[in-house]
Design a protein around this motif. Structure first.
Motif, PDB file in Angstrom:
ATOM      1  N   LEU A  46       0.831  -1.203   0.000  1.00 33.21           N
ATOM      2  CA  LEU A  46       0.000   0.000   0.000  1.00 33.21           C
ATOM      3  C   LEU A  46       0.866   1.253   0.000  1.00 33.21           C
ATOM      4  O   LEU A  46       0.579   2.225  -0.716  1.00 33.21           O
ATOM      5  CB  LEU A  46      -0.920  -0.015   1.226  1.00 33.21           C
ATOM      6  CG  LEU A  46      -1.887   1.171   1.379  1.00 33.21           C
ATOM      7  CD1 LEU A  46      -2.754   1.317   0.142  1.00 33.21           C
ATOM      8  CD2 LEU A  46      -2.755   0.987   2.622  1.00 33.21           C
ATOM      9  N   ALA A  47       1.938   1.245   0.772  1.00 30.99           N
ATOM     10  CA  ALA A  47       2.853   2.388   0.782  1.00 30.99           C
ATOM     11  C   ALA A  47       3.474   2.599  -0.600  1.00 30.99           C
ATOM     12  O   ALA A  47       3.667   3.744  -1.039  1.00 30.99           O
ATOM     13  CB  ALA A  47       3.944   2.168   1.822  1.00 30.99           C
ATOM     14  N   LEU A  48       3.779   1.505  -1.282  1.00 32.03           N
ATOM     15  CA  LEU A  48       4.350   1.594  -2.635  1.00 32.03           C
ATOM     16  C   LEU A  48       3.375   2.289  -3.582  1.00 32.03           C
ATOM     17  O   LEU A  48       3.772   3.161  -4.371  1.00 32.03           O
ATOM     18  CB  LEU A  48       4.683   0.188  -3.138  1.00 32.03           C
ATOM     19  CG  LEU A  48       5.196   0.072  -4.574  1.00 32.03           C
ATOM     20  CD1 LEU A  48       6.534   0.790  -4.723  1.00 32.03           C
ATOM     21  CD2 LEU A  48       5.342  -1.390  -4.974  1.00 32.03           C
ATOM     22  N   LEU A  49       2.096   1.924  -3.507  1.00 32.11           N
ATOM     23  CA  LEU A  49       1.093   2.541  -4.380  1.00 32.11           C
ATOM     24  C   LEU A  49       0.974   4.041  -4.103  1.00 32.11           C
ATOM     25  O   LEU A  49       0.803   4.841  -5.031  1.00 32.11           O
ATOM     26  CB  LEU A  49      -0.264   1.864  -4.175  1.00 32.11           C
ATOM     27  CG  LEU A  49      -0.354   0.399  -4.621  1.00 32.11           C
ATOM     28  CD1 LEU A  49      -1.732  -0.175  -4.291  1.00 32.11           C
ATOM     29  CD2 LEU A  49      -0.065   0.261  -6.117  1.00 32.11           C
ATOM     30  N   ILE A  50       1.076   4.429  -2.845  1.00 31.08           N
ATOM     31  CA  ILE A  50       0.994   5.851  -2.494  1.00 31.08           C
ATOM     32  C   ILE A  50       2.218   6.612  -2.995  1.00 31.08           C
ATOM     33  O   ILE A  50       2.136   7.761  -3.441  1.00 31.08           O
ATOM     34  CB  ILE A  50       0.848   6.011  -0.973  1.00 31.08           C
ATOM     35  CG1 ILE A  50      -0.455   5.358  -0.487  1.00 31.08           C
ATOM     36  CG2 ILE A  50       0.885   7.486  -0.571  1.00 31.08           C
ATOM     37  CD1 ILE A  50      -0.594   5.313   1.023  1.00 31.08           C
ATOM     38  N   LEU A  51       3.388   5.957  -2.945  1.00 26.82           N
ATOM     39  CA  LEU A  51       4.636   6.616  -3.329  1.00 26.82           C
ATOM     40  C   LEU A  51       4.809   6.757  -4.843  1.00 26.82           C
ATOM     41  O   LEU A  51       5.526   7.660  -5.297  1.00 26.82           O
ATOM     42  CB  LEU A  51       5.826   5.843  -2.769  1.00 26.82           C
ATOM     43  CG  LEU A  51       6.270   6.152  -1.338  1.00 26.82           C
ATOM     44  CD1 LEU A  51       7.356   5.183  -0.908  1.00 26.82           C
ATOM     45  CD2 LEU A  51       6.753   7.586  -1.211  1.00 26.82           C
ATOM     46  N   LEU A 193      11.047   5.536  -2.383  1.00 21.16           N
ATOM     47  CA  LEU A 193      10.440   4.607  -3.337  1.00 21.16           C
ATOM     48  C   LEU A 193      11.459   3.600  -3.849  1.00 21.16           C
ATOM     49  O   LEU A 193      11.145   2.413  -4.024  1.00 21.16           O
ATOM     50  CB  LEU A 193       9.834   5.387  -4.510  1.00 21.16           C
ATOM     51  CG  LEU A 193       9.190   4.543  -5.614  1.00 21.16           C
ATOM     52  CD1 LEU A 193       8.079   3.653  -5.059  1.00 21.16           C
ATOM     53  CD2 LEU A 193       8.650   5.455  -6.721  1.00 21.16           C
ATOM     54  N   ALA A 194      12.698   4.051  -4.074  1.00 15.67           N
ATOM     55  CA  ALA A 194      13.748   3.137  -4.524  1.00 15.67           C
ATOM     56  C   ALA A 194      13.966   2.018  -3.512  1.00 15.67           C
ATOM     57  O   ALA A 194      14.181   0.853  -3.881  1.00 15.67           O
ATOM     58  CB  ALA A 194      15.052   3.910  -4.755  1.00 15.67           C
ATOM     59  N   GLN A 195      13.890   2.351  -2.237  1.00 17.77           N
ATOM     60  CA  GLN A 195      14.064   1.342  -1.188  1.00 17.77           C
ATOM     61  C   GLN A 195      12.840   0.429  -1.103  1.00 17.77           C
ATOM     62  O   GLN A 195      12.965  -0.800  -0.963  1.00 17.77           O
ATOM     63  CB  GLN A 195      14.272   2.015   0.161  1.00 17.77           C
ATOM     64  CG  GLN A 195      15.419   3.003   0.218  1.00 17.77           C
ATOM     65  CD  GLN A 195      15.394   3.817   1.498  1.00 17.77           C
ATOM     66  OE1 GLN A 195      15.200   3.280   2.592  1.00 17.77           O
ATOM     67  NE2 GLN A 195      15.583   5.117   1.392  1.00 17.77           N
ATOM     68  N   VAL A 196      11.648   1.036  -1.182  1.00 18.17           N
ATOM     69  CA  VAL A 196      10.418   0.274  -0.994  1.00 18.17           C
ATOM     70  C   VAL A 196      10.205  -0.714  -2.135  1.00 18.17           C
ATOM     71  O   VAL A 196       9.717  -1.836  -1.908  1.00 18.17           O
ATOM     72  CB  VAL A 196       9.214   1.232  -0.870  1.00 18.17           C
ATOM     73  CG1 VAL A 196       7.900   0.453  -0.848  1.00 18.17           C
ATOM     74  CG2 VAL A 196       9.345   2.056   0.402  1.00 18.17           C
ATOM     75  N   MET A 197      10.572  -0.349  -3.354  1.00 24.24           N
ATOM     76  CA  MET A 197      10.394  -1.273  -4.480  1.00 24.24           C
ATOM     77  C   MET A 197      11.156  -2.567  -4.250  1.00 24.24           C
ATOM     78  O   MET A 197      10.638  -3.665  -4.471  1.00 24.24           O
ATOM     79  CB  MET A 197      10.846  -0.603  -5.787  1.00 24.24           C
ATOM     80  CG  MET A 197       9.908   0.471  -6.285  1.00 24.24           C
ATOM     81  SD  MET A 197      10.269   1.015  -7.984  1.00 24.24           S
ATOM     82  CE  MET A 197      11.954   1.597  -7.812  1.00 24.24           C
ATOM     83  N   TYR A 198      12.395  -2.450  -3.803  1.00 22.30           N
ATOM     84  CA  TYR A 198      13.177  -3.650  -3.493  1.00 22.30           C
ATOM     85  C   TYR A 198      12.664  -4.309  -2.210  1.00 22.30           C
ATOM     86  O   TYR A 198      12.648  -5.548  -2.092  1.00 22.30           O
ATOM     87  CB  TYR A 198      14.653  -3.292  -3.341  1.00 22.30           C
ATOM     88  CG  TYR A 198      15.333  -2.962  -4.643  1.00 22.30           C
ATOM     89  CD1 TYR A 198      15.803  -3.974  -5.479  1.00 22.30           C
ATOM     90  CD2 TYR A 198      15.527  -1.636  -5.042  1.00 22.30           C
ATOM     91  CE1 TYR A 198      16.442  -3.680  -6.669  1.00 22.30           C
ATOM     92  CE2 TYR A 198      16.160  -1.327  -6.236  1.00 22.30           C
ATOM     93  CZ  TYR A 198      16.614  -2.348  -7.051  1.00 22.30           C
ATOM     94  OH  TYR A 198      17.242  -2.055  -8.240  1.00 22.30           O
ATOM     95  N   GLY A 199      12.232  -3.488  -1.243  1.00 23.45           N
ATOM     96  CA  GLY A 199      11.752  -4.036   0.015  1.00 23.45           C
ATOM     97  C   GLY A 199      10.498  -4.867  -0.140  1.00 23.45           C
ATOM     98  O   GLY A 199      10.319  -5.877   0.559  1.00 23.45           O
ATOM     99  N   VAL A 200       9.603  -4.467  -1.052  1.00 24.63           N
ATOM    100  CA  VAL A 200       8.377  -5.235  -1.283  1.00 24.63           C
ATOM    101  C   VAL A 200       8.708  -6.613  -1.850  1.00 24.63           C
ATOM    102  O   VAL A 200       8.033  -7.605  -1.542  1.00 24.63           O
ATOM    103  CB  VAL A 200       7.431  -4.453  -2.216  1.00 24.63           C
ATOM    104  CG1 VAL A 200       6.317  -5.347  -2.746  1.00 24.63           C
ATOM    105  CG2 VAL A 200       6.829  -3.260  -1.474  1.00 24.63           C
ATOM    106  N   VAL A 201       9.754  -6.682  -2.662  1.00 23.60           N
ATOM    107  CA  VAL A 201      10.178  -7.992  -3.183  1.00 23.60           C
ATOM    108  C   VAL A 201      10.620  -8.895  -2.033  1.00 23.60           C
ATOM    109  O   VAL A 201      10.230 -10.067  -1.960  1.00 23.60           O
ATOM    110  CB  VAL A 201      11.314  -7.823  -4.212  1.00 23.60           C
ATOM    111  CG1 VAL A 201      11.840  -9.188  -4.655  1.00 23.60           C
ATOM    112  CG2 VAL A 201      10.826  -7.023  -5.414  1.00 23.60           C
ATOM    113  N   ALA A 232       0.588   2.062   6.807  1.00 22.89           N
ATOM    114  CA  ALA A 232       1.203   2.437   5.534  1.00 22.89           C
ATOM    115  C   ALA A 232       1.533   3.923   5.493  1.00 22.89           C
ATOM    116  O   ALA A 232       2.626   4.324   5.071  1.00 22.89           O
ATOM    117  CB  ALA A 232       0.286   2.066   4.371  1.00 22.89           C
ATOM    118  N   ILE A 233       0.611   4.756   5.964  1.00 22.30           N
ATOM    119  CA  ILE A 233       0.798   6.207   5.879  1.00 22.30           C
ATOM    120  C   ILE A 233       1.631   6.738   7.046  1.00 22.30           C
ATOM    121  O   ILE A 233       2.485   7.611   6.871  1.00 22.30           O
ATOM    122  CB  ILE A 233      -0.568   6.918   5.842  1.00 22.30           C
ATOM    123  CG1 ILE A 233      -1.340   6.490   4.596  1.00 22.30           C
ATOM    124  CG2 ILE A 233      -0.397   8.430   5.878  1.00 22.30           C
ATOM    125  CD1 ILE A 233      -2.770   6.988   4.555  1.00 22.30           C
ATOM    126  N   GLY A 234       1.384   6.207   8.255  1.00 20.38           N
ATOM    127  CA  GLY A 234       2.064   6.727   9.447  1.00 20.38           C
ATOM    128  C   GLY A 234       3.421   6.104   9.701  1.00 20.38           C
ATOM    129  O   GLY A 234       4.469   6.682   9.359  1.00 20.38           O
TER     130      GLY A 234
END
Length: 300
Positions: A46-51, A193-201, A232-234
């Protein structure tokens, strides 16, 4: 480079522990509704979609997100994948107060990781302060009875939180390594976002192992939806933004002192929402930890 602790930096580093304390509370509330690794995956998806619309610069040619895949993969592993998943796993068997107090050993691990892997100098005053913090953490692990340490009677969640704290120490030191393209570093949303994209994987891989290890279920409800929106937001986007900015301004060692505010916030929230009142050993542990912070911060 000289690092100063300004009022705005202190505010950033205080906002993150407040949100993370809330994360521990809601993680405890929904522990039976959703498996811990799955909760972490849903949170960051969800955080990824927001970012995505905020961090468009990450998709510009030359942003460095692909060439620097090793760095962002490690940031995603330690900060997004392991730390949060281990915290939710810890909350399956431990209380928010205990989890956040164990995490209050952060200055110790931050100094050790910095000295061993990032060539950061150790000062005698910081070592004394670290020992006080360790005493506070051990008091929590022993549940107020030092003899329990001899019998190694530890709740699994406490051990998971120790591992999570070590992961966060690596993440914080990696944040200040000068390996990012200036344009990406200047854009907080793109950098996160660069971190979260890899983190979601990484989070997806951990969730797959979780579901593959036995039957799991998700009890969907409006409460769970509200929890997902909050985490996700907080604790995810807002807290990571505040922590990242604070670490870059003040450095990991000073920032680690502020992480010890988390158990104070968690104790107040536990009393308000979970009716889990702190015990006397919690107060004694917090006094030791605060003493360690005060002593160490004089050196910092």
């Amino acid at each position: 480079m000289s690092r100063k602790l300004t009022a705005s930096t202190a505010l950033l580093l205080t906002a993150a522990p407040l949100l993370w304390a809330g994360n521990a509370i809601v993680g405890r509330l929904v522990r039976e509704a959703v498996p811990p690794m799955t909760l972490n995956l849903l949170r960051w998806s969800l955080a990824l979609l927001i970012l995505l619309p905020l961090g468009r610069a990450v998709f510009v040619r030359g942003s460095g997100v692909l060439r620097g895949w090793r760095r962002y993969s490690l940031l995603g592993l330690f900060g997004v994948g392991l730390y949060n998943a281990l915290q939710y796993l810890a909350l399956q068997t431990s209380t928010p107060i205990n989890v956040t107090l164990v995490a209050a050993g952060m200055p110790v691990w931050m100094m050790l990781v910095g000295a061993l892997f990032f060539h950061a100098p150790l000062r005698r005053r910081q070592i004394v302060g670290a020992l006080l913090s360790i005493a506070g953490v051990l008091l929590v692990l022993a549940r107020g009875d030092w003899q329990q340490l001899l019998a190694l009677r530890l709740v699994p969640g406490d051990l998971f939180m120790v591992l999570a704290t070590i992961c966060w120490s690596f993440y914080s030191w990696l944040l200040i390594q000068p390996q990012d393209r200036p344009a990406l570093r200047a854009d907080w949303a793109a950098f996160l976002l660069a971190q979260v994209m890899y983190g979601v994987v990484w989070s997806g891989a951990l969730a797959a192992v979780e579901w593959g290890s036995g039957p799991r279920h998700i009890a969907w409800s409006w409460q769970l939806a509200a929890v997902l929106a909050f985490v996700a937001i907080g604790p995810a986007l807002t807290a990571f933004r505040c922590w990242g900015a604070g670490v870059q301004r003040a450095g990991p060692t000073i920032a680690a002192f502020f992480s010890n505010l988390t158990p104070l916030f968690a104790a107040l929230m536990s009393l308000a929402f979970l009716h889990e009142a702190p015990h006397l050993y919690h107060l004694a542990a917090f006094a030791l930890i605060v003493g360690g912070i005060a002593w160490s911060s004089r050196a910092a």
